[in-house]
Design an enzyme around this catalytic site. Structure first.
Site, mmCIF file in Angstrom:
data_model
loop_
_atom_site.group_PDB
_atom_site.id
_atom_site.type_symbol
_atom_site.label_atom_id
_atom_site.label_comp_id
_atom_site.label_asym_id
_atom_site.label_seq_id
_atom_site.Cartn_x
_atom_site.Cartn_y
_atom_site.Cartn_z
ATOM 1 N N GLU A 93 19.357 -109.592 52.639
ATOM 2 C CA GLU A 93 18.528 -110.676 53.163
ATOM 3 C C GLU A 93 17.500 -110.162 54.138
ATOM 4 O O GLU A 93 17.724 -109.170 54.811
ATOM 5 C CB GLU A 93 19.401 -111.636 53.978
ATOM 6 C CG GLU A 93 20.572 -112.126 53.259
ATOM 7 C CD GLU A 93 21.381 -113.099 54.106
ATOM 8 O OE1 GLU A 93 20.917 -113.540 55.169
ATOM 9 O OE2 GLU A 93 22.487 -113.410 53.668
ATOM 10 N N CYS A 106 12.741 -109.665 60.127
ATOM 11 C CA CYS A 106 14.088 -109.220 60.479
ATOM 12 C C CYS A 106 14.690 -108.591 59.225
ATOM 13 O O CYS A 106 14.845 -109.272 58.213
ATOM 14 C CB CYS A 106 14.893 -110.434 60.926
ATOM 15 S SG CYS A 106 16.617 -110.073 61.221
ATOM 16 N N CYS A 113 28.921 -105.076 56.323
ATOM 17 C CA CYS A 113 29.022 -104.393 57.614
ATOM 18 C C CYS A 113 30.476 -104.044 57.867
ATOM 19 O O CYS A 113 31.376 -104.786 57.488
ATOM 20 C CB CYS A 113 28.497 -105.308 58.726
ATOM 21 S SG CYS A 113 28.468 -104.507 60.346
ATOM 22 N N CYS A 117 32.822 -108.062 63.486
ATOM 23 C CA CYS A 117 32.718 -109.012 64.603
ATOM 24 C C CYS A 117 33.193 -110.394 64.133
ATOM 25 O O CYS A 117 32.856 -110.823 63.022
ATOM 26 C CB CYS A 117 31.284 -109.085 65.125
ATOM 27 S SG CYS A 117 30.679 -107.469 65.627
ATOM 28 N N CYS A 120 30.560 -113.242 62.898
ATOM 29 C CA CYS A 120 29.384 -112.876 62.095
ATOM 30 C C CYS A 120 29.632 -112.975 60.599
ATOM 31 O O CYS A 120 30.700 -112.571 60.111
ATOM 32 C CB CYS A 120 28.964 -111.455 62.459
ATOM 33 S SG CYS A 120 27.579 -110.851 61.479
ATOM 34 N N GLY A 160 24.164 -105.794 58.720
ATOM 35 C CA GLY A 160 24.538 -104.393 58.906
ATOM 36 C C GLY A 160 24.340 -103.878 60.311
ATOM 37 O O GLY A 160 23.661 -104.482 61.128
ATOM 38 N N CYS A 334 21.630 -113.998 60.130
ATOM 39 C CA CYS A 334 21.938 -112.888 59.235
ATOM 40 C C CYS A 334 23.230 -113.076 58.457
ATOM 41 O O CYS A 334 24.220 -113.555 58.967
ATOM 42 C CB CYS A 334 21.965 -111.581 60.010
ATOM 43 S SG CYS A 334 23.266 -111.503 61.232
HETATM 44 N N1 SAH Z 1 24.696 -105.158 63.732
HETATM 45 C C1 SAH Z 1 23.726 -105.314 64.728
HETATM 46 C C2 SAH Z 1 22.485 -105.998 64.261
HETATM 47 C C3 SAH Z 1 22.600 -107.197 63.352
HETATM 48 S S1 SAH Z 1 23.200 -108.698 63.972
HETATM 49 C C4 SAH Z 1 24.293 -106.001 65.931
HETATM 50 O O1 SAH Z 1 25.394 -106.516 65.855
HETATM 51 O O2 SAH Z 1 23.652 -105.977 66.968
HETATM 52 C C5 SAH Z 1 21.881 -109.412 64.918
HETATM 53 C C6 SAH Z 1 22.371 -110.243 66.090
HETATM 54 O O3 SAH Z 1 22.933 -111.497 65.654
HETATM 55 C C7 SAH Z 1 23.465 -109.549 66.888
HETATM 56 O O4 SAH Z 1 23.229 -109.723 68.257
HETATM 57 C C8 SAH Z 1 24.685 -110.289 66.439
HETATM 58 O O5 SAH Z 1 25.746 -110.134 67.334
HETATM 59 C C9 SAH Z 1 24.171 -111.700 66.317
HETATM 60 N N2 SAH Z 1 25.008 -112.590 65.534
HETATM 61 C C10 SAH Z 1 25.767 -112.323 64.460
HETATM 62 N N3 SAH Z 1 26.405 -113.429 64.021
HETATM 63 C C11 SAH Z 1 26.045 -114.416 64.838
HETATM 64 C C12 SAH Z 1 26.369 -115.814 64.917
HETATM 65 N N4 SAH Z 1 27.215 -116.369 64.056
HETATM 66 N N5 SAH Z 1 25.787 -116.528 65.892
HETATM 67 C C13 SAH Z 1 24.927 -115.964 66.758
HETATM 68 N N6 SAH Z 1 24.592 -114.668 66.743
HETATM 69 C C14 SAH Z 1 25.153 -113.900 65.802
HETATM 70 FE FE1 SF4 Z 2 28.924 -107.246 64.133
HETATM 71 FE FE2 SF4 Z 2 26.280 -106.862 63.841
HETATM 72 FE FE3 SF4 Z 2 27.986 -106.132 61.905
HETATM 73 FE FE4 SF4 Z 2 27.569 -108.689 62.366
HETATM 74 S S1 SF4 Z 2 26.078 -107.231 61.640
HETATM 75 S S2 SF4 Z 2 29.580 -107.703 62.014
HETATM 76 S S3 SF4 Z 2 27.293 -108.713 64.591
HETATM 77 S S4 SF4 Z 2 27.885 -105.293 63.970
#
Ligand code: SAH
Ligand code: SF4
Length: 352
Positions: A93, A106, A113, A117, A120, A160, A334
């Site tokens: 995406e 973006c 990934c 987390c 996410c 990712g 994302c």
């Molecule tokens: N993997 C990297 C970059 C991609 S995620 C990272 O984690 O930083 C981009 C941002 O969106 C990150 O700050 C992530 O923590 C946040 N994010 C992911 N899922 C989310 C959600 N459900 N609500 C709000 N922010 C989210």
């Molecule tokens: Fe965590 Fe970023 Fe990976 Fe989502 S994309 S699982 S926020 S590291």
């Protein structure tokens, strides 16, 4: 023999390849220009190189291009979201946002990934594979081509973890900032990481003028480890130390991302603890009202709590913004479109 991925080569690497084919060097410059400046996706678009060379290139190389599986345009703002299909049937995406200061894209850096987390959508379905430099670039080229626009800012905040695909991401950064290519300055690029500390130090050594965004999401180890497994490897203090080094070395303000999740990390105590942790730091805190992902079972904090949280941070001298939710009608955060696609496919399969 498998065709080589020509759009991942730097100009110097392409010159080497062209030399091996027994061709003059200026051909490399022409081809690089077609791919990276003019956005060509076929050698047969390269009108100044002749049919013979077009055929030869076509036999040896492939120009990666993203094919658009789905495109959603927000009714509320000009946000556009793409779901691209890759040649191996994976999906990725990207989102184009119309910010006041220019079009921002973006991009994703991996399919899936590994980081897991809890809030996410990107990790749903697990980690599939790394994206090559050309697959990261290809998202930008495809969006530019489709919309007839020029991107001026890039955020590596799609699906990712960019620092878990370090070499390809660095190569992508070099290609996209190359004056012979798109020529987007590092100051117009942000990389977001969940906190792979050794790679932050590697990045620091490169001394790029890149904005580092760090997904902090909690003021202490107890909460952070619950929602971000990466914290068990490199904890909050180690992460903040690396960030401090990055800010000192590059004189660039770190942007801390903080997803506001109801009842998890959004209390006034959390805000006070975070203020203490970030005291005197050259940074910016970006509060993100959490996007609710059905499988993940967490809720977005109430606006009152988000505003109160912001106020406490500001009283303690921190610069804070609450991220605008762009494209809220098109699942613009994302991993969400791919998540839908995966469950659609799973649905189809279970009906068979
Ligand atoms: N993997 C990297 C970059 C991609 S995620 C990272 O984690 O930083 C981009 C941002 O969106 C990150 O700050 C992530 O923590 C946040 N994010 C992911 N899922 C989310 C959600 N459900 N609500 C709000 N922010 C989210
Ligand atoms: Fe965590 Fe970023 Fe990976 Fe989502 S994309 S699982 S926020 S590291």
């Amino acid at each position: 023999m498998e065709k080589r991925d020509i759009a991942s080569y730097s100009l110097d690497e392409l010159k080497e390849q062209i030399k091996e084919l027994g061709l003059p060097q200026f051909r490399a410059t022409q081809i690089y220009d077609w791919i990276h400046k003019k956005g060509a996706i076929s050698f047969y678009e390269m009108t100044n190189i002749g049919k013979q060379l077009q055929d030869k290139l076509n036999d040896n190389f492939v120009i990666f291009s993203c094919s658009i599986e789905k495109k959603l345009v927000s009714r509320y703002d000009n946000t556009v979201k793409y779901l691209f299909k890759l040649p191996d049937d994976e999906y990725l995406e990207c989102v184009v946002m119309d910010y006041k200061y220019g079009l921002t894209i973006c991009v994703s850096t991996q399919v899936g990934c590994k980081m897991g987390c809890s809030f996410c959508a990107s990790g749903i379905g697990g980690f599939k594979r790394q994206l090559s430099p050309s697959e990261i670039l290809g998202q930008i080229y495809a969006a530019q081509r489709d919309l007839g626009i020029r991107i001026s800012r890039i955020v590596l905040m799609g699906m990712g973890e960019p620092l878990d695909n370090y070499d390809n991401v660095i190569k992508f950064l070099k290609l996209v900032s190359d004056e012979n290519g798109l020529n987007i300055g590092m100051r117009h690029i942000s990389l977001s990481t969940s906190g792979i500390v050794p790679r932050i130090y590697d990045l620091l050594d490169l001394n790029l003028q890149l904005t580092l965004s760090v997904s902090l999401h909690a003021p202490n180890n107890e909460i952070r480890s619950k929602i971000m497994p990466v914290n068990n490897k490199w904890d909050v203090d180690e992460l903040l130390k690396a960030c401090k080094n990055y800010a000192d070395k590059t004189s660039r303000r770190i942007s801390f991302e903080y997803a506001m999740i109801k009842g998890v990390n959004d209390t006034p105590e959390c805000a006070r603890e975070l203020s203490k942790k970030l005291k005197g730091f050259l940074c910016h805190v970006n509060l993100i009202p959490a996007n609710e992902v059905p499988e993940k079972g967490h809720e977005r904090s109430d606006d009152n709590n988000i505003n109160a949280f912001k106020e406490i941070l500001e009283k303690n001298g921190l610069t804070v913004t609450i991220r605008r939710t762009l494209g809220s009608d098109i699942n613009a955060s994302c991993g969400q479109l791919r998540r839908e696609k995966l469950s659609e496919t799973r649905g189809e399969r279970s009906e068979n």
